[in-house]
Design a protein around this motif. Structure first.
Motif, PDB file in Angstrom:
ATOM      1  N   ALA A  88      26.573  11.909  29.073  1.00  0.00           N
ATOM      2  CA  ALA A  88      25.169  11.660  29.708  1.00  0.00           C
ATOM      3  C   ALA A  88      25.582  10.447  30.474  1.00  0.00           C
ATOM      4  O   ALA A  88      24.744   9.966  31.525  1.00  0.00           O
ATOM      5  CB  ALA A  88      24.299  11.042  28.489  1.00  0.00           C
TER       6      ALA A  88
ATOM      7  N   LEU B 110      20.233   8.565  30.262  1.00  0.00           N
ATOM      8  CA  LEU B 110      20.563   7.318  29.566  1.00  0.00           C
ATOM      9  C   LEU B 110      19.468   6.412  30.050  1.00  0.00           C
ATOM     10  O   LEU B 110      19.254   6.055  31.281  1.00  0.00           O
ATOM     11  CB  LEU B 110      21.789   6.676  29.743  1.00  0.00           C
ATOM     12  CG  LEU B 110      22.981   7.454  28.954  1.00  0.00           C
ATOM     13  CD1 LEU B 110      24.318   6.698  29.261  1.00  0.00           C
ATOM     14  CD2 LEU B 110      22.536   7.608  27.567  1.00  0.00           C
TER      15      LEU B 110
ATOM     16  N   ASP C 154      20.930  11.026  16.741  1.00  0.00           N
ATOM     17  CA  ASP C 154      20.564  10.753  18.101  1.00  0.00           C
ATOM     18  C   ASP C 154      21.232   9.073  18.065  1.00  0.00           C
ATOM     19  O   ASP C 154      20.659   8.112  17.859  1.00  0.00           O
ATOM     20  CB  ASP C 154      19.085  10.474  18.054  1.00  0.00           C
ATOM     21  CG  ASP C 154      18.664   9.881  19.540  1.00  0.00           C
ATOM     22  OD1 ASP C 154      19.339   9.729  20.311  1.00  0.00           O
ATOM     23  OD2 ASP C 154      17.379  10.082  19.792  1.00  0.00           O
ATOM     24  N   TYR C 155      22.308   9.045  18.896  1.00  0.00           N
ATOM     25  CA  TYR C 155      23.222   8.005  19.266  1.00  0.00           C
ATOM     26  C   TYR C 155      22.843   7.128  20.798  1.00  0.00           C
ATOM     27  O   TYR C 155      23.733   6.548  21.230  1.00  0.00           O
ATOM     28  CB  TYR C 155      24.611   8.266  18.984  1.00  0.00           C
ATOM     29  CG  TYR C 155      24.970   8.351  17.663  1.00  0.00           C
ATOM     30  CD1 TYR C 155      25.312   7.308  16.916  1.00  0.00           C
ATOM     31  CD2 TYR C 155      25.073   9.694  16.931  1.00  0.00           C
ATOM     32  CE1 TYR C 155      25.497   7.342  15.476  1.00  0.00           C
ATOM     33  CE2 TYR C 155      25.348   9.739  15.460  1.00  0.00           C
ATOM     34  CZ  TYR C 155      25.663   8.646  14.793  1.00  0.00           C
ATOM     35  OH  TYR C 155      26.100   8.864  13.698  1.00  0.00           O
ATOM     36  N   ASN C 156      21.599   7.307  21.003  1.00  0.00           N
ATOM     37  CA  ASN C 156      21.387   6.621  22.250  1.00  0.00           C
ATOM     38  C   ASN C 156      21.441   5.181  22.203  1.00  0.00           C
ATOM     39  O   ASN C 156      21.047   4.465  21.184  1.00  0.00           O
ATOM     40  CB  ASN C 156      19.620   7.079  22.434  1.00  0.00           C
ATOM     41  CG  ASN C 156      19.402   6.505  24.029  1.00  0.00           C
ATOM     42  OD1 ASN C 156      19.937   5.406  24.272  1.00  0.00           O
ATOM     43  ND2 ASN C 156      18.445   7.211  24.235  1.00  0.00           N
TER      44      ASN C 156
ATOM     45  N   TYR D  13      25.910  13.071  24.574  1.00  0.00           N
ATOM     46  CA  TYR D  13      26.018  11.492  25.240  1.00  0.00           C
ATOM     47  C   TYR D  13      27.254  11.215  25.590  1.00  0.00           C
ATOM     48  O   TYR D  13      27.328  10.305  26.585  1.00  0.00           O
ATOM     49  CB  TYR D  13      25.755  10.426  23.960  1.00  0.00           C
ATOM     50  CG  TYR D  13      24.172  10.348  23.688  1.00  0.00           C
ATOM     51  CD1 TYR D  13      23.435   9.907  24.821  1.00  0.00           C
ATOM     52  CD2 TYR D  13      23.564  10.615  22.430  1.00  0.00           C
ATOM     53  CE1 TYR D  13      21.921   9.829  24.434  1.00  0.00           C
ATOM     54  CE2 TYR D  13      22.354  10.539  22.267  1.00  0.00           C
ATOM     55  CZ  TYR D  13      21.551  10.102  23.232  1.00  0.00           C
ATOM     56  OH  TYR D  13      20.052   9.985  23.129  1.00  0.00           O
TER      57      TYR D  13
END
Length: 284
Positions: free
Chosen positions: A19, A91, A195-197, A16
């Motif tokens: 990302a 993202l 998963d730190y979206n 990320y």
């Protein structure tokens, strides 16, 4: 496809971190790369496996839940999407569905290879979809195949844009279970699965990427639904289609419907009676 052997699976945090640069991608007639990333000799992490089981209520039955395997392999698949030749912005992509084929569940202590690639770039009424495919291989034989389909909103492909499909009105079946999900659900699952979206972490970060508020991870919802019905042996297939996001906090009603060869699971918004997902599990 060109295979690239990698020496480790990256953390989701490191993926990320890269990302953000993909937000600048404005592809015209994009083409997916033919790259295959391969990691050899993967094994379950006992601590992370225990955390996964506790988070979703999965049984301690000596085999690896298919979505624990997804959480283990997915950072490698995501790293494919931040490479310079991947054309879509990472993202803000929307998780539409999963399909999983299990030839024989992997044991807790088995070693396996992970092979990931992207395919099936397709036009969608709201943009373009693509599949991330993760193959888990033992001694040259596919044991588990995991396919995730994502939507990149606003991306256009050549040709006619498909029209929106009219869906029949949803009629809630007889409820057999219910979940109460608080605002911290996404953050807790991120700590388990890595998963730190931002669309899952807070209302502020989710709104910055076009969501009404933080939404629950699709993999968390699927893993929790599968916890009591996923077979511990044999060959089976399951698929899940996400209909509307679970906006946190939420009350979710569910119907677990036994079938002759498996289960069908419906989940919907308890207050608005809007469908969240439909899951089908079929034993061969």
């Amino acid at each position: 496809m060109g295979a690239q052997i990698v020496t480790g699976i990256p953390s989701m945090a490191s993926v990320y971190a890269k990302a953000v640069k993909t937000l600048k991608r404005k592809p015209k007639n994009p083409v997916l790369p033919e790259t295959v990333l391969v990691f050899q000799g993967a094994k379950a992490d006992p601590v992370k496996l225990a955390e996964f089981r506790q988070a979703v209520g999965a049984p301690m039955n000596g085999v690896l839940p298919s979505l624990y395997l997804h959480s283990l392999a997915f950072p490698l698949a995501m790293s494919l999407m931040v490479q310079d030749d991947f054309p879509l912005p990472l993202l803000g992509m929307i998780h539409l569905s999963n399909q999983v084929d299990v030839d024989q569940p992997l044991g807790e202590h088995e070693a396996f290879d992970i092979e990931v690639h992207s395919e099936n770039l397709s036009a969608h009424p709201h943009g373009a979809t693509s599949d991330l495919v993760m193959r888990l291989v033992v001694d040259g034989q596919d044991r588990v195949l995991l396919r995730s389909t994502f939507l990149a909103k606003g991306v256009r492909l050549e040709g006619r844009t498909p029209e929106k499909i009219a869906h029949p009105a949803f009629a809630a079946p007889q409820r057999t279970a219910s979940w109460k999900l608080d605002q911290g659900t996404g953050r807790r699952w991120a700590a388990v699965a890595g998963d730190y979206n931002p669309i899952h972490l807070s209302a502020v970060s989710a709104k910055a990427l076009g969501m009404p508020a933080a939404i629950a991870h699709g993999i968390y919802l699927a893993a929790r639904a599968l916890a009591g019905i996923e077979p511990a042996n044999g060959t089976y297939h399951w698929s899940i289609e996400f209909k509307t996001p679970v906006v946190l906090p939420a009350s979710v009603d569910l119907a677990f419907q036994p079938q002759a060869d498996g289960y069908k699971v419906h989940a919907w918004n308890a207050r608005k009676s809007k469908p969240h997902f439909e899951l089908d599990l079929v034993r061969s």
